[in-house]
Design a protein around this motif. Structure first.
Motif, PDB file in Angstrom:
ATOM      1  N   VAL A 260      -0.335   7.611 -11.326  1.00 16.27           N
ATOM      2  CA  VAL A 260      -0.820   8.535 -10.381  1.00 16.27           C
ATOM      3  C   VAL A 260       0.233   9.008  -9.195  1.00 16.27           C
ATOM      4  CG1 VAL A 260      -3.144   7.709 -10.921  1.00 16.27           C
ATOM      5  CG2 VAL A 260      -1.955   6.634  -8.890  1.00 16.27           C
ATOM      6  N   ALA A 261      -0.057   9.968  -8.416  1.00 15.93           N
ATOM      7  CA  ALA A 261       1.024  10.134  -7.531  1.00 15.93           C
ATOM      8  C   ALA A 261       0.722   9.131  -6.511  1.00 15.93           C
ATOM      9  CB  ALA A 261       0.604  11.771  -6.901  1.00 15.93           C
ATOM     10  N   GLN A 262       1.634   8.699  -5.630  1.00 17.44           N
ATOM     11  CA  GLN A 262       1.640   7.783  -4.498  1.00 17.44           C
ATOM     12  C   GLN A 262       0.805   8.348  -3.370  1.00 17.44           C
ATOM     13  OE1 GLN A 262       5.181   5.664  -3.281  1.00 17.44           O
ATOM     14  NE2 GLN A 262       4.268   5.426  -1.137  1.00 17.44           N
ATOM     15  N   PRO A 263       0.895   9.626  -2.984  1.00 14.40           N
ATOM     16  CA  PRO A 263       0.084  10.141  -1.964  1.00 14.40           C
ATOM     17  C   PRO A 263      -1.697   9.863  -2.388  1.00 14.40           C
ATOM     18  CG  PRO A 263       1.701  11.457  -2.114  1.00 14.40           C
ATOM     19  CD  PRO A 263       1.923  10.556  -3.405  1.00 14.40           C
ATOM     20  N   SER A 264      -2.083  10.275  -3.653  1.00 11.18           N
ATOM     21  CA  SER A 264      -3.361  10.224  -4.146  1.00 11.18           C
ATOM     22  C   SER A 264      -3.681   8.804  -4.040  1.00 11.18           C
ATOM     23  CB  SER A 264      -3.185  10.826  -5.635  1.00 11.18           C
ATOM     24  OG  SER A 264      -4.410  10.715  -6.059  1.00 11.18           O
ATOM     25  N   LEU A 265      -2.997   7.853  -4.686  1.00 12.83           N
ATOM     26  CA  LEU A 265      -3.276   6.483  -4.445  1.00 12.83           C
ATOM     27  C   LEU A 265      -3.561   5.952  -3.050  1.00 12.83           C
ATOM     28  CD1 LEU A 265      -3.603   3.778  -6.080  1.00 12.83           C
ATOM     29  CD2 LEU A 265      -1.338   3.276  -5.741  1.00 12.83           C
ATOM     30  N   SER A 266      -2.861   6.439  -2.148  1.00 15.23           N
ATOM     31  CA  SER A 266      -2.802   6.013  -0.904  1.00 15.23           C
ATOM     32  C   SER A 266      -4.234   6.524  -0.183  1.00 15.23           C
ATOM     33  CB  SER A 266      -1.759   6.617   0.089  1.00 15.23           C
ATOM     34  OG  SER A 266      -0.512   6.079  -0.243  1.00 15.23           O
ATOM     35  N   ARG A 267      -4.372   7.939  -0.528  1.00 20.31           N
ATOM     36  CA  ARG A 267      -5.772   8.243  -0.155  1.00 20.31           C
ATOM     37  C   ARG A 267      -6.973   7.580  -0.774  1.00 20.31           C
ATOM     38  NH1 ARG A 267      -2.962  13.188  -0.780  1.00 20.31           N
ATOM     39  NH2 ARG A 267      -3.755  13.611  -2.795  1.00 20.31           N
ATOM     40  N   SER A 268      -6.656   7.222  -2.062  1.00 21.47           N
ATOM     41  CA  SER A 268      -7.994   6.375  -2.601  1.00 21.47           C
ATOM     42  C   SER A 268      -8.272   5.076  -1.750  1.00 21.47           C
ATOM     43  CB  SER A 268      -7.465   6.093  -4.039  1.00 21.47           C
ATOM     44  OG  SER A 268      -8.573   5.486  -4.915  1.00 21.47           O
ATOM     45  N   ILE A 269      -7.101   4.334  -1.716  1.00 14.81           N
ATOM     46  CA  ILE A 269      -7.291   2.878  -0.740  1.00 14.81           C
ATOM     47  C   ILE A 269      -7.780   3.390   0.404  1.00 14.81           C
ATOM     48  CG2 ILE A 269      -5.830   1.135   0.195  1.00 14.81           C
ATOM     49  CD1 ILE A 269      -6.251   1.283  -3.091  1.00 14.81           C
ATOM     50  N   ALA A 270      -7.337   4.461   1.093  1.00 11.47           N
ATOM     51  CA  ALA A 270      -7.975   4.624   2.443  1.00 11.47           C
ATOM     52  C   ALA A 270      -9.237   5.116   2.347  1.00 11.47           C
ATOM     53  CB  ALA A 270      -7.031   5.785   3.255  1.00 11.47           C
ATOM     54  N   ARG A 271      -9.874   5.991   1.568  1.00 10.88           N
ATOM     55  CA  ARG A 271     -11.297   5.962   1.523  1.00 10.88           C
ATOM     56  C   ARG A 271     -11.945   4.986   1.213  1.00 10.88           C
ATOM     57  NH1 ARG A 271      -9.436  10.515  -1.485  1.00 10.88           N
ATOM     58  NH2 ARG A 271      -9.768   9.494  -3.648  1.00 10.88           N
TER      59      ARG A 271
ATOM     60  N   PRO B  43      -9.692  -2.713   7.101  1.00 12.01           N
ATOM     61  CA  PRO B  43      -8.569  -2.541   6.394  1.00 12.01           C
ATOM     62  C   PRO B  43      -8.642  -3.818   5.208  1.00 12.01           C
ATOM     63  CG  PRO B  43      -8.017  -2.384   8.683  1.00 12.01           C
ATOM     64  CD  PRO B  43      -9.574  -2.757   8.492  1.00 12.01           C
ATOM     65  N   LEU B  44      -8.120  -3.605   4.049  1.00 10.59           N
ATOM     66  CA  LEU B  44      -7.945  -4.549   3.297  1.00 10.59           C
ATOM     67  C   LEU B  44      -6.468  -5.123   3.054  1.00 10.59           C
ATOM     68  CD1 LEU B  44      -9.940  -2.812   0.344  1.00 10.59           C
ATOM     69  CD2 LEU B  44     -10.625  -4.358   1.900  1.00 10.59           C
ATOM     70  N   PHE B  45      -5.534  -4.284   3.755  1.00  9.49           N
ATOM     71  CA  PHE B  45      -4.186  -4.589   3.767  1.00  9.49           C
ATOM     72  C   PHE B  45      -3.387  -4.594   5.072  1.00  9.49           C
ATOM     73  CE2 PHE B  45      -5.110  -2.484  -0.529  1.00  9.49           C
ATOM     74  CZ  PHE B  45      -4.672  -3.521  -1.260  1.00  9.49           C
ATOM     75  N   ASP B  46      -2.696  -5.627   5.186  1.00  8.08           N
ATOM     76  CA  ASP B  46      -1.722  -5.528   6.493  1.00  8.08           C
ATOM     77  C   ASP B  46      -0.617  -4.377   6.109  1.00  8.08           C
ATOM     78  OD1 ASP B  46      -3.259  -7.389   7.736  1.00  8.08           O
ATOM     79  OD2 ASP B  46      -2.125  -9.011   7.085  1.00  8.08           O
ATOM     80  N   ARG B  47      -0.366  -3.635   7.093  1.00 10.84           N
ATOM     81  CA  ARG B  47       0.671  -2.730   6.880  1.00 10.84           C
ATOM     82  C   ARG B  47       1.803  -2.573   7.755  1.00 10.84           C
ATOM     83  NH1 ARG B  47      -4.159  -0.447   5.207  1.00 10.84           N
ATOM     84  NH2 ARG B  47      -4.422   0.870   3.519  1.00 10.84           N
ATOM     85  N   SER B  48       1.914  -3.861   8.427  1.00 13.47           N
ATOM     86  CA  SER B  48       3.066  -4.110   9.313  1.00 13.47           C
ATOM     87  C   SER B  48       4.286  -4.632   8.531  1.00 13.47           C
ATOM     88  CB  SER B  48       2.719  -5.120  10.449  1.00 13.47           C
ATOM     89  OG  SER B  48       2.244  -6.261   9.866  1.00 13.47           O
ATOM     90  N   GLY B  49       5.203  -3.851   8.547  1.00  9.84           N
ATOM     91  CA  GLY B  49       6.346  -4.210   7.595  1.00  9.84           C
ATOM     92  C   GLY B  49       5.845  -3.748   6.259  1.00  9.84           C
ATOM     93  N   ARG B  50       6.050  -4.865   5.137  1.00  2.00           N
ATOM     94  CA  ARG B  50       5.925  -4.851   3.817  1.00  2.00           C
ATOM     95  C   ARG B  50       4.038  -4.901   3.424  1.00  2.00           C
ATOM     96  NH1 ARG B  50       7.082  -9.385  -1.073  1.00  2.00           N
ATOM     97  NH2 ARG B  50       5.656  -8.258  -2.724  1.00  2.00           N
TER      98      ARG B  50
END
Length: 295
Positions: free
Chosen positions: A27-38, A46-53
């Motif tokens: 899948v396209a990365q932007p589409s995957l990012s939106r799916s996780i954000a939804r 949030p389910l992930f820490d996004r500071s750095g990796r």
């Protein structure tokens, strides 16, 4: 909350990398990012820490465990319905660190149950534990205990582990050798986390020593091949001693009571095991692993 989004979440949680997960899922990365954000918006956290990796956080780990079990139960349900509808025994998914020792028992099982399909997976102990919990595999054979809730195990084999050396090596032909006498020897070993590597490090640590590892490999058969080429020495279980007779190796006993390994068979305890899984579990548990024949 749809199943597709949950499957995508598990891929991102496992890889902790959006672009690699997108590539794996195709899948396209932007589409995957939106799916996780939804998904995070729906859960309200949030389910992930996004500071750095990208890292799975505590809420993400809790949610991942529930999602793995939920999707695993759905998959198990599909298999149970197929079996009840008379669509055959189906497939058994078997995992192990090495598949070299399974030719005998699996060949015997296929002769008795030709309609059962066997899917083989070579995995680390950690990955076997995760996939058993998620019901992505049915059975796992490991040389280290799989310590995880919701699993049941049976001992298949408790065997001596010896030292393999090339025929011309100075240790060839010696009697039992002490661990302290191996200091400074070049070792061919599994990668960190592999049972053989852990055993080697534990034996040496008991004498205040660190093994000199000159080559790390993933497959047990490769270890024996490299030792036979005199690139180093290594710990090899007794079952490999019996099956690797074609290689020019000499086997030397190690003078230490803890130089052993236990082979265990594990499966999930949640729900009823499909018939094919129960048949293979019983066949492996009943196999004479020392003699290489049915029990």
């Amino acid at each position: 909350m749809d199943l597709h989004a949950l499957t995508q979440f598990l891929a991102v949680a496992r890889l902790e990398h959006l672009s690699r997960a997108a590539e794996e899922l195709r899948v396209a990365q932007p589409s995957l990012s939106r799916s996780i954000a939804r998904l995070e918006a729906e859960l309200g956290t949030p389910l992930f820490d996004r500071s750095g990796r990208l890292r799975l956080n505590e809420c993400g780990r809790v949610f991942r465990d529930h999602v793995e079990r939920a999707l695993g139960e759905l998959a198990a349900g599909r298999r149970a319905v197929a079996e009840a509808a008379g669509q055959g025994f189906g497939t058994v998914r078997l995992a192990s660190e090495t598949l070299l020792a399974f030719s005998g028992p699996l060949a015997a099982f296929k002769r008795d149950h030709p309609d059962v399909e066997i899917e083989l997976h070579q995995l680390s102990v950690e990955e076997m534990a995760r996939r058993l919990r998620a019901q992505e595999i049915d059975l796992a054979v490991a040389s280290l205990p799989i310590d995880a809730p919701g699993l049941e195990s049976v001992l298949l084999l408790d065997e001596e582990v010896g030292l393999a050396v090339a025929h011309g090596h100075p240790l060839a032909g010696r009697g039992p050798v002490a661990v302290a006498d191996l200091a400074g020897e070049a070792f061919v070993a599994g990668r960190p986390g592999h049972w053989q590597r852990r055993l080697l490090e534990r034996l040496f640590a008991g004498h205040g020593l660190t093994p000199r590892i000159v080559c790390e490999v993933d497959e047990a058969g490769t270890i024996a091949e490299l030792i036979s080429a005199d690139l180093g020495i290594g710990l090899v279980p007794a079952i490999a001693h019996r099956t690797a007779t074609r290689l020019p190796l000499t086997w030397v006993a190690v003078d230490h009571p803890g130089c052993r390994r236990t082979l265990t068979l594990s499966w999930g305890t949640g729900g009823r095991l499909p018939t094919a899984v129960r048949l293979l579990r019983d066949a492996l548990a009943g196999w004479d692993w020392t003699g290489g024949r049915p029990g």
